[in-house]
Design an enzyme around this catalytic site. Structure first.
Site, PDB file in Angstrom:
ATOM      1  N   HIS A 121      17.572  61.645 118.018  1.00 39.08           N
ATOM      2  CA  HIS A 121      18.051  60.635 117.315  1.00 39.08           C
ATOM      3  C   HIS A 121      17.449  59.722 116.132  1.00 39.08           C
ATOM      4  O   HIS A 121      16.281  59.438 116.203  1.00 39.08           O
ATOM      5  CB  HIS A 121      18.384  59.467 118.404  1.00 39.08           C
ATOM      6  CG  HIS A 121      18.812  59.811 119.592  1.00 39.08           C
ATOM      7  ND1 HIS A 121      20.069  60.310 119.937  1.00 39.08           N
ATOM      8  CD2 HIS A 121      18.094  59.962 120.870  1.00 39.08           C
ATOM      9  CE1 HIS A 121      19.974  60.712 121.170  1.00 39.08           C
ATOM     10  NE2 HIS A 121      19.003  60.311 121.728  1.00 39.08           N
ATOM     11  N   LYS A 215       1.102  47.465 122.756  1.00 39.71           N
ATOM     12  CA  LYS A 215       1.537  46.356 123.270  1.00 39.71           C
ATOM     13  C   LYS A 215       1.294  46.419 124.897  1.00 39.71           C
ATOM     14  O   LYS A 215       1.747  47.256 125.289  1.00 39.71           O
ATOM     15  CB  LYS A 215       3.016  45.716 123.155  1.00 39.71           C
ATOM     16  CG  LYS A 215       3.550  45.787 121.733  1.00 39.71           C
ATOM     17  CD  LYS A 215       4.841  45.287 121.205  1.00 39.71           C
ATOM     18  CE  LYS A 215       4.968  44.894 119.770  1.00 39.71           C
ATOM     19  NZ  LYS A 215       6.236  44.346 119.559  1.00 39.71           N
TER      20      LYS A 215
END
Length: 223
Positions: A121, A215
């Site tokens: 994608h 993160k």
């Protein structure tokens, strides 16, 4: 560092003579055009959907089904069982190995995808090599040109090496993975089975079996 540290070239792709295991891995990028220019049997399905555009020298294995719309510019070689999804744009000098996914709204230019590569994608894959079983999450970008347009350097054993390439995206080793919306900056190298987490900007070399996440904080650790 040599290509064999990152990739095992599959027998199903008929250009092995151009991709030496003992070559510097980024040298494979320059060999893509040469391999296709050496000549190959062309094959295009007899029935092409109205929204599909194919030009130049192209080989598409008979098992490959064309989607409702896509654009394929040769030279290009697409192997057995590959999936081409709607909106794919293949811009030339592209080799796609067996079982690989050529994703919707993805763009491919001067790149080599080995076997069972998943790029499903919204990605850009330019001047890059993706190893067997590697996977790019949705929206991953392999940036291939420095902002100053100077030759791209690679990080090898902690030292910066001039590759001599003005355009060099990424080398993604066998079974390595890149999370959604990550960006690999020019000259990035991912070792076998390494993983770059989602939303992570990365430049440099990530060793085999390593995990990089940004993160809550950037860290490198064993998978």
């Amino acid at each position: 560092m040599k290509a064999a540290d990152l990739f095992e070239f599959p027998a199903s792709i008929p250009f092995a003579d151009f991709f030496r295991a003992d070559a510097l891995p980024w040298q494979w990028i320059g060999q893509i055009k040469k391999a296709l220019a050496s000549g190959f049997e062309t094959n295009v399905p007899g029935s092409i959907p109205p929204g599909v555009r194919i030009s130049g020298e192209v080989y598409i294995h008979p098992s490959v089904e064309l989607p409702a719309f896509c654009s394929i510019e040769g030279p290009a070689w697409i192997g057995e069982g590959a999936q081409i999804r709607p909106g794919a744009y293949i811009r030339g000098n592209v080799i796609i190995g067996a079982g690989s996914v050529v994703g919707n709204s993805c763009e491919y230019k001067n790149c080599l995808l080995l076997e069972d590569v998943q790029t499903p994608h919204f990605s850009y894959i330019g001047d890059s090599v993706l190893g067997n079983g590697s996977h790019l999450g949705a929206g991953v970008i392999l940036s291939n040109l420095r902002l100053d347009q100077k030759p791209v350097k690679a990080l090898v054993d902690g030292k910066s090496v001039d590759t001599g390439l003005r355009k060099f995206g990424a080398l993604v080793g066998d079974q390595a993975e890149v999370g959604c919306n990550a960006v690999l900056n020019p000259g990035s190298i991912l070792g076998k089975r390494s993983l770059v987490g989602p939303l992570t900007p990365f430049k440099g070399t990530l060793g085999p079996n390593k995990l990089l996440v940004s993160k809550p904080e950037t860290s490198i650790q064993e998978r």
